[in-house]
Each structure stands twice: as C-alpha cells, then as structure tokens.
Scaffold this motif. Structure first.
Motif, PDB file in Angstrom:
ATOM      1  N   ASP A 211      34.120 -73.955  -4.458  1.00  0.00           N
ATOM      2  CA  ASP A 211      35.129 -74.261  -3.299  1.00  0.00           C
ATOM      3  C   ASP A 211      36.137 -75.592  -3.710  1.00  0.00           C
ATOM      4  OD1 ASP A 211      36.463 -74.097  -1.072  1.00  0.00           O
ATOM      5  OD2 ASP A 211      34.675 -74.805   0.228  1.00  0.00           O
ATOM      6  N   LYS A 213      36.760 -78.628  -1.643  1.00  0.00           N
ATOM      7  CA  LYS A 213      36.762 -79.170  -0.148  1.00  0.00           C
ATOM      8  C   LYS A 213      38.086 -80.088   0.108  1.00  0.00           C
ATOM      9  CE  LYS A 213      32.745 -78.127   1.424  1.00  0.00           C
ATOM     10  NZ  LYS A 213      32.675 -77.130   2.413  1.00  0.00           N
ATOM     11  N   GLY A 225      37.782 -77.427   5.358  1.00  0.00           N
ATOM     12  CA  GLY A 225      37.115 -76.342   5.404  1.00  0.00           C
ATOM     13  C   GLY A 225      36.935 -75.615   3.938  1.00  0.00           C
ATOM     14  N   TYR A 268      23.859 -68.061   1.901  1.00  0.00           N
ATOM     15  CA  TYR A 268      24.827 -68.948   1.354  1.00  0.00           C
ATOM     16  C   TYR A 268      24.126 -70.325   0.930  1.00  0.00           C
ATOM     17  CZ  TYR A 268      29.081 -71.978   1.486  1.00  0.00           C
ATOM     18  OH  TYR A 268      30.172 -72.965   1.295  1.00  0.00           O
ATOM     19  N   ASN A 284      24.060 -72.108   4.633  1.00  0.00           N
ATOM     20  CA  ASN A 284      24.884 -71.506   5.779  1.00  0.00           C
ATOM     21  C   ASN A 284      24.178 -70.032   5.910  1.00  0.00           C
ATOM     22  OD1 ASN A 284      26.771 -73.653   6.096  1.00  0.00           O
ATOM     23  ND2 ASN A 284      27.462 -73.356   3.934  1.00  0.00           N
ATOM     24  N   ARG A 286      25.870 -67.222   6.688  1.00  0.00           N
ATOM     25  CA  ARG A 286      27.057 -66.346   6.749  1.00  0.00           C
ATOM     26  C   ARG A 286      28.037 -66.709   5.396  1.00  0.00           C
ATOM     27  NH1 ARG A 286      30.803 -70.484   6.250  1.00  0.00           N
ATOM     28  NH2 ARG A 286      29.833 -72.457   6.816  1.00  0.00           N
ATOM     29  N   GLY A 288      30.817 -67.837   2.909  1.00  0.00           N
ATOM     30  CA  GLY A 288      31.673 -69.080   3.106  1.00  0.00           C
ATOM     31  C   GLY A 288      33.241 -68.400   3.241  1.00  0.00           C
ATOM     32  N   ASP A 289      34.010 -69.392   3.661  1.00  0.00           N
ATOM     33  CA  ASP A 289      35.425 -68.983   4.062  1.00  0.00           C
ATOM     34  C   ASP A 289      36.279 -70.066   3.183  1.00  0.00           C
ATOM     35  OD1 ASP A 289      37.999 -68.453   4.774  1.00  0.00           O
ATOM     36  OD2 ASP A 289      37.318 -68.027   7.029  1.00  0.00           O
ATOM     37  N   PRO A 290      36.784 -70.050   2.168  1.00  0.00           N
ATOM     38  CA  PRO A 290      37.427 -68.819   1.521  1.00  0.00           C
ATOM     39  C   PRO A 290      36.469 -68.142   0.361  1.00  0.00           C
ATOM     40  CG  PRO A 290      38.245 -70.716   0.513  1.00  0.00           C
ATOM     41  CD  PRO A 290      37.141 -71.342   1.468  1.00  0.00           C
ATOM     42  N   GLU A 291      35.127 -68.707   0.176  1.00  0.00           N
ATOM     43  CA  GLU A 291      34.543 -68.020  -0.810  1.00  0.00           C
ATOM     44  C   GLU A 291      34.349 -66.468  -0.808  1.00  0.00           C
ATOM     45  OE1 GLU A 291      33.710 -70.489   1.024  1.00  0.00           O
ATOM     46  OE2 GLU A 291      32.429 -72.016  -0.374  1.00  0.00           O
TER      47      GLU A 291
END
Ligand code: AMP
Ligand code: GLY
Length: 421
Positions: A211, A213, A225, A268, A284, A286, A288-291
């Motif tokens: 990512d 950041k 994010g 995650y 995490n 869920r 990732g966003d944007p992963e």
C-alpha cells in the motif's frame, strides 16, 4: 445463486466486479453500493450495521450468500446474525473480529501462539504509561486498543511526541477505543500485506500487496487510508511467505480454533520484514482497501469460488490459480483529502474508457447529481490495471488516469516506486 455484498467503497466495487463474472452468480445486490457499483449490481439501501435488518433483507430477497466488506459490521456481529439464521456468509464472527477490533487481543494471540511481533505493554493508567515510555525511549509506537478509524496509531520518533500521544489517547481522544493503549517497540524494515483465507482450520493464501499510506509523492504528507497499491509485493519472497504461514498465520488460526472462536474469512496481515524475517504489525479481518482492488483484478471470477469454499469450510481442497502477472491501482482523491475536502465536484471522461480484464476504474466514493457523476467521498476512484510486468500495469493505470477529467481531484504519480525503483 443470489449474492449480497455489504459495503460502498472501491473494495466492494472490485468484489462485485469479480463475483459478477462467475457463472454461479445469478443475482447480485450491493448494499448500500455507489454510482459505479450500480453499473454491475443492484444497489439497495440497508443499515449494514444492523444484523437483524440484514437477515430480514437477505430472507426477503432469497439471498444465498453474503460477503461482508468492511470491519465495522463484522465487529458488530452481522456475520453471527446471518449464520444463526442459516444464511451462508463470508466474514468472521464478532469474537474472531477482535483480531482487528482490539490490538491488545491480537498481542495476546501472538503471545499464546509464539508469533513474532513487537514487544509491548498495555496500560489504562497515564502515569504508568508515561513511566514506561520514559524507560523505553523513542522511537516507540503508541496504539489505541480499539477501532479508531485508522487514526489510533502514533509512530513517535521523539519522547515528547510519545508522551503527548499517551496523554491524548488515555485522555479520551478516541473515547472507549483509547481507554486502553498498547505501547510497542518500534520495528524497522519494509512493510507488506498478506491476504490469507481461513475456513476456521485450513488456510489458503490469496495474494500479497503493498500500500502507499502517505498522501503525496515520495511518501510525503499525512497518513491516509491508502493512496495506491500493487500486487504481488516483491519483498514477500517464497521464503518470507513460508515463514509468515508457519510462524504467524497458521499458529493464529490454530489458537483461535483452540479458544472456541475459529477464524473464518480473510485474514489481512500487515508485516514488517527485516533481513527476510516477517514480524506481525497488525491484523485486519477484511480485505484491504485499495489492496482488494489489485487482488480482485488478478483473481477475477475465481474469487467467488474461493470465498464460497471458505464459508463452506472446504478450503483444504480449494486452490488459487494465479496468472504470472501484476496489478496496480492508483487512488484518485478529492483535493484536501485526508483533511477537509469538498463534496459534489464533477467528474468527466469515464464514459469513453476501456473497461476490461486489464483495465478497470473502481468507484470508491461517487454519486449522481443532476445526471452527472460527482465525488461524494475522500477517496473517490481507483484506477486499476494489470500487466505482464509491474511497469506495464503502472503505465496502463496512469494512461487511464490522464483520460479522466476531474479538476477537483488529485493522485500520487509514483505508485509502485518501491518495487520499480
Ligand atoms: P495500523 O493503523 O495498525 O495499520 O498502523 C499504522 C502504521 O503504523 C503501520 O502501517 C506501520 O507503518 C506503523 N506501525 C505500527 N506499528 C508499528 C511498529 N511496532 N513499528 C513500526 N511501525 C509501526
Ligand atoms: N489500505 C489499508 C487498509 O485497508 O486498512
């Protein structure tokens, strides 16, 4: 089968895009969705934090499978409500979602399973926390125990910064979420993300990513994010992946099962990698966003088969088939993000873009006003591309970025630099 996805961001758009391509998917509903998601699925207004409302909706619409995108409904027990009603669901129970919802809980699991992570101590008393920080010295990391919308971590390079963070958090900066703090050893190294499905017992890796950041080029500016991502992450070599699976992920899954709270969903893991050794930074519960956007671009329709195998506890005979390729996504955000930004600015140029298995623009925060596409959030579009090389994926993504006419937006121009440099 009829499928319901909960969420409204770029992550959920990419999930919907992948799921929709699978012939098993008959009807696809996304709640609440956004203007881009409306192009691939029905969007429905629904309070996704309310388990009973989600169950009632799923029953009324004959939904066979629910995929939960964000962490908040997971921590609130929406997957528990669905499972209790006999509805198949992708996403962990509230008890298992503690792996994201409580940093102290994750540390306990690491202790119990021997997973490599930063040394730490927990505090609810500010004087004791200050004394610990002074004894340890800087750099040091102060974390609110609970969910704080991504703002609950301070990597303090000086003692003053660390003490201020302690006072701030234990003084109630994040309410209940920072009533307890975890104070951690600073870990040096390179960060990467690893995504692994777990059916409670068996695990299946579904990709690595990195990512970006910080808001601006060269990793400058405030934390966000995530301003862009790519997959795979070169730092996640086969040897690092093997260590991550055997030393961290499988022991975590085993410990959760041993406690009677099996972890089912995508795990995650954020790692700090130094000298070929991964250490856990955080979990995490869920995607990732944007992963997620780059993972879905690479997995395509099989993402649905894998999520179903996960929910049906048969990951032991599931397999992810990878093309030997790369994907990269550039986040276009509203000017001002992650600070105050304007909503409602107009976006043009999307209608003439090629959208196929190599090029996709996922919508993160868009709506329609006066028949025109407008920005409705901070992170707004995820311009995503695949290529035989990362350089090719990057070139494709920025070619699309340059075709989008949005004076109210900005993006980083250097997504992928670490892997390409
Ligand atoms: P989180 O909100 O838990 O994702 O943490 C935000 C960021 O803080 C991580 O992505 C890391 O860059 C950094 N971070 C968290 N914990 C540590 C640590 N113990 N040492 C160094 N950096 C850390
Ligand atoms: N992109 C970071 C996250 O989803 O938490």
């Amino acid at each position: 089968m009829n499928i319901l996805i909960l969420g409204s961001g770029g992550r959920e758009h990419s999930l919907a895009w992948a799921v929709k391509q699978n012939p098993k998917c008959d009807r696809l509903i996304v709640a609440p969705g956004n203007a881009g998601i409306a192009g691939v699925a029905e969007c429905a207004a629904l309070d996704i934090m309310d388990g009973a409302a989600v169950v009632a909706f799923a029953d009324a619409q004959s939904v066979d499978f629910v995929i939960i995108g964000p962490e908040a409904p997971l921590a609130a027990g929406v997957s528990d409500a669905l499972r209790a009603a006999g509805i198949k669901c992708f996403g962990p129970s509230a008890a298992a979602a503690q792996l994201e919802a409580s940093k102290a809980f994750t540390k306990e699991i690491c202790d119990a399973s021997g997973a490599p992570t930063a040394d730490y101590a927990r505090f609810t008393n500010a004087a004791e926390a200050r004394a610990y920080v002074e004894a340890q010295g800087a750099p040091i990391v102060i974390k609110a125990d609970g969910l704080a919308a991504g703002k609950g971590v301070v990597v303090a390079m000086t003692l003053d910064e660390a003490l201020a963070a302690v006072d701030d958090m234990l003084g109630g900066a994040f309410g209940e979420a920072s009533a307890e703090v975890v104070i951690e050893e600073f870990m040096a190294g390179e960060e990467a993300s690893f995504f692994v499905l777990s059916d409670g017992k068996n695990i299946l890796p579904v990709g690595t990513a990195q990512d970006h950041k910080r808001a601006y080029d060269g990793d400058a500016g405030p934390n966000t994010g995530g301003m862009g991502a790519y997959s795979p992450a070169p730092v996640m070599t086969d040897a690092v992946v093997e260590k991550a699976l055997t030393q961290i992920i499988q022991p975590t899954v085993d410990e959760m099962a041993r406690r009677g709270t099996p972890y089912q969903g995508v795990l995650y893991a954020g790692f700090m990698i130094n000298d070929g050794q991964p250490r856990l930074v955080e979990y995490n519960v869920r995607f990732g966003d944007p992963e997620c956007q780059v993972l879905m671009m690479r997995l395509g329709a099989q993402a649905l088969d894998l999520m179903l195998a996960c929910a049906e506890e048969r990951l032991d005979d599931a397999q992810a088939n990878w093309a030997n390729d790369h994907a990269l996504t550039v986040v276009m955000a509203a000017m001002g993000y992650p600070g105050a930004y304007e909503k409602g600015s107009r976006i043009s140029g999307l209608d003439n873009l090629t959208e196929d298995s190599l090029n996709m623009v996922f919508h993160a925060g868009t709506g329609i006003a006066d028949n025109h596409l407008v920005a409705t959030g901070g992170r707004v579009l995820n311009v995503t591309a695949r290529g035989a090389t990362l350089a090719e994926a990057q070139e494709r993504a920025y070619r699309t970025v340059d075709q989008i006419d949005w004076p109210g937006g900005f993006c980083r121009r250097d997504i992928g630099w670490r892997a390409l440099g």
